[in-house]
Design a protein around this motif. Structure first.
Motif, mmCIF file in Angstrom:
data_model
loop_
_atom_site.group_PDB
_atom_site.id
_atom_site.type_symbol
_atom_site.label_atom_id
_atom_site.label_comp_id
_atom_site.label_asym_id
_atom_site.label_seq_id
_atom_site.Cartn_x
_atom_site.Cartn_y
_atom_site.Cartn_z
ATOM 1 N N ASP A 47 22.188 -18.345 3.582
ATOM 2 C CA ASP A 47 23.322 -17.451 3.428
ATOM 3 C C ASP A 47 24.605 -18.242 3.677
ATOM 4 O OD1 ASP A 47 23.719 -14.357 3.375
ATOM 5 O OD2 ASP A 47 25.188 -15.136 4.810
ATOM 6 N N PRO A 48 25.695 -17.954 2.901
ATOM 7 C CA PRO A 48 26.952 -18.701 3.112
ATOM 8 C C PRO A 48 27.454 -18.660 4.555
ATOM 9 C CG PRO A 48 27.090 -17.384 1.118
ATOM 10 C CD PRO A 48 25.786 -17.038 1.767
ATOM 11 N N VAL A 49 27.182 -17.541 5.253
ATOM 12 C CA VAL A 49 27.648 -17.418 6.654
ATOM 13 C C VAL A 49 26.969 -18.478 7.533
ATOM 14 C CG1 VAL A 49 27.778 -15.892 8.670
ATOM 15 C CG2 VAL A 49 28.102 -14.964 6.384
ATOM 16 N N ILE A 50 25.659 -18.676 7.300
ATOM 17 C CA ILE A 50 24.915 -19.678 8.083
ATOM 18 C C ILE A 50 25.470 -21.074 7.792
ATOM 19 C CG2 ILE A 50 22.614 -20.669 8.529
ATOM 20 C CD1 ILE A 50 22.533 -17.785 9.226
ATOM 21 N N ILE A 51 25.785 -21.322 6.494
ATOM 22 C CA ILE A 51 26.331 -22.628 6.110
ATOM 23 C C ILE A 51 27.678 -22.840 6.810
ATOM 24 C CG2 ILE A 51 27.095 -24.069 4.176
ATOM 25 C CD1 ILE A 51 25.128 -22.425 2.428
ATOM 26 N N LEU A 52 28.490 -21.765 6.821
ATOM 27 C CA LEU A 52 29.804 -21.854 7.464
ATOM 28 C C LEU A 52 29.655 -22.160 8.957
ATOM 29 C CD1 LEU A 52 32.888 -21.536 7.039
ATOM 30 C CD2 LEU A 52 32.625 -19.168 7.757
ATOM 31 N N ILE A 53 28.698 -21.476 9.612
ATOM 32 C CA ILE A 53 28.482 -21.715 11.055
ATOM 33 C C ILE A 53 28.058 -23.170 11.288
ATOM 34 C CG2 ILE A 53 27.009 -21.128 13.045
ATOM 35 C CD1 ILE A 53 27.019 -18.212 11.921
ATOM 36 N N ASN A 54 27.170 -23.666 10.419
ATOM 37 C CA ASN A 54 26.747 -25.064 10.544
ATOM 38 C C ASN A 54 27.900 -26.033 10.319
ATOM 39 O OD1 ASN A 54 23.687 -25.498 10.947
ATOM 40 N ND2 ASN A 54 23.830 -23.728 9.629
ATOM 41 N N ALA A 55 28.813 -25.660 9.393
ATOM 42 C CA ALA A 55 29.999 -26.494 9.140
ATOM 43 C C ALA A 55 30.924 -26.468 10.357
ATOM 44 C CB ALA A 55 30.725 -26.013 7.892
ATOM 45 N N ILE A 56 31.064 -25.272 10.976
ATOM 46 C CA ILE A 56 31.915 -25.157 12.170
ATOM 47 C C ILE A 56 31.338 -26.009 13.303
ATOM 48 C CG2 ILE A 56 32.708 -23.540 13.973
ATOM 49 C CD1 ILE A 56 32.936 -21.423 11.706
ATOM 50 N N LEU A 57 29.995 -26.097 13.351
ATOM 51 C CA LEU A 57 29.351 -26.929 14.374
ATOM 52 C C LEU A 57 29.411 -28.417 14.001
ATOM 53 C CD1 LEU A 57 26.229 -24.699 15.099
ATOM 54 C CD2 LEU A 57 28.222 -25.010 16.560
ATOM 55 N N CYS A 58 30.110 -28.701 12.882
ATOM 56 C CA CYS A 58 30.309 -30.089 12.414
ATOM 57 C C CYS A 58 29.000 -30.809 12.105
ATOM 58 C CB CYS A 58 31.123 -30.898 13.414
ATOM 59 S SG CYS A 58 32.845 -30.403 13.440
ATOM 60 N N LYS A 59 28.025 -30.094 11.556
ATOM 61 C CA LYS A 59 26.756 -30.743 11.191
ATOM 62 C C LYS A 59 26.954 -31.536 9.901
ATOM 63 C CE LYS A 59 23.311 -27.991 13.440
ATOM 64 N NZ LYS A 59 22.054 -27.290 13.327
ATOM 65 N N ALA A 60 26.543 -32.793 9.917
ATOM 66 C CA ALA A 60 26.725 -33.667 8.756
ATOM 67 C C ALA A 60 26.032 -33.092 7.523
ATOM 68 C CB ALA A 60 26.190 -35.052 9.067
ATOM 69 N N GLN A 61 24.857 -32.455 7.727
ATOM 70 C CA GLN A 61 24.110 -31.890 6.592
ATOM 71 C C GLN A 61 24.921 -30.811 5.881
ATOM 72 O OE1 GLN A 61 22.853 -32.425 9.600
ATOM 73 N NE2 GLN A 61 20.691 -32.969 9.543
ATOM 74 N N ALA A 62 25.585 -29.950 6.654
ATOM 75 C CA ALA A 62 26.389 -28.884 6.057
ATOM 76 C C ALA A 62 27.580 -29.480 5.303
ATOM 77 C CB ALA A 62 26.869 -27.925 7.140
ATOM 78 N N TYR A 63 28.169 -30.531 5.847
ATOM 79 C CA TYR A 63 29.299 -31.197 5.174
ATOM 80 C C TYR A 63 28.837 -31.803 3.846
ATOM 81 C CZ TYR A 63 32.726 -30.835 8.928
ATOM 82 O OH TYR A 63 33.629 -30.361 9.842
ATOM 83 N N ARG A 64 27.657 -32.453 3.874
ATOM 84 C CA ARG A 64 27.142 -33.063 2.633
ATOM 85 C C ARG A 64 26.867 -31.983 1.588
ATOM 86 N NH1 ARG A 64 23.654 -36.423 6.069
ATOM 87 N NH2 ARG A 64 24.849 -38.294 6.474
ATOM 88 N N HIS A 65 26.294 -30.858 2.047
ATOM 89 C CA HIS A 65 26.005 -29.756 1.118
ATOM 90 C C HIS A 65 27.296 -29.293 0.436
ATOM 91 C CE1 HIS A 65 24.644 -25.884 -0.422
ATOM 92 N NE2 HIS A 65 25.674 -25.338 0.206
#
Ligand SMILES: [Zn+2]
Length: 234
Positions: A47-65
């Motif tokens: 879900d986009p919300v989960i991706i956003l939360i992962n991006a807020i946590l600065c996860k490299a995987q979410a940034y690459r996605h």
């Protein structure tokens, strides 16, 4: 059929031809990375919300996605909006410091002009910051910034990762005793996010992005000092 290298594995950063394979009758299967044997991009199911939360946590995987495997194209608008937020914050602080209760129209126009001036200064600071980062990275890793598209991707990553500046508006609207602390937190969060964006885009270690950011901050403050010395009210 997508070209080879159209996407990236979010785990190991290796180029991938596709994110999933379509097996008719609505059966989709996420591609497996040839290098690390993990799903190329698990986030396509999230879900986009989960991706956003992962991006807020600065996860490299979410940034690459977000940077490599999606077609998000809002960096220009986001940059202008962030600059408007910053200009508004500075403009408010300017109003607080010069309490003028004169209802004269001239004052109103002067205030409007102040807002444009703050927007100009915020844009100048942002540009100097980015130029500082580009110069450092280009100097330290010239091979990684060879083509125009390398520069554009890095610029896009830096602008997108500055989304934290949008928090300036709620921080100012719900003003309380801790607002200066909140503003400092936002600044630190944006810098951490910027460093992660540089790291992911150029596949670097942790040190070099911070070096580039420090040089960007030095250049940003240098430009402000220069304008102040020239007699501009920055
Ligand atoms: Zn991989």
């Amino acid at each position: 059929m997508a070209a080879i290298g159209a996407y990236r594995c979010i785990e190991c950063n290796r180029e991938a031809a596709e994110l999933y394979r379509d097996y008719q009758r609505g059966v989709l299967r996420i591609s497996i990375c040839k290098s690390c044997q993990k799903p190329v991009d698990k986030y396509i199911e999230y879900d986009p919300v989960i991706i956003l939360i992962n991006a807020i946590l600065c996860k490299a995987q979410a940034y690459r996605h977000i940077l490599f495997n999606t077609k998000i194209n809002i960096h220009g608008k986001l940059c202008v909006f962030c600059l408007l937020c910053e200009a508004y914050l500075r403009w408010l602080q300017l109003q607080d410091s010069s309490q003028n209760i004169d209802p004269d129209d001239l004052i109103r126009y002067a205030k409007e002009w102040d807002f444009y001036r703050m927007f100009g200064i915020a844009s100048l600071e942002q540009t100097s910051f980015l130029v500082g980062i580009f110069i450092t990275l280009w100097w330290m890793r010239p091979k990684m910034l060879k083509t125009k598209s390398d520069f554009i991707l890095l610029l896009k990553a830096l602008l997108l990762s500055s989304y934290g500046k949008l928090l300036l508006i709620p921080a100012v609207i719900w003003e309380h005793d801790y607002t200066p602390v909140c503003l400092a937190f936002i600044k630190v969060f944006v810098l951490i996010s910027n460093s992660q964006a540089i790291r992911v885009t150029l596949n670097l270690n942790r040190l070099l992005p911070w070096l580039a950011i420090i040089f960007g901050l030095i250049l940003e403050n240098g430009v402000v000092c220069l304008f102040q010395k020239m007699g501009w009210d920055v």
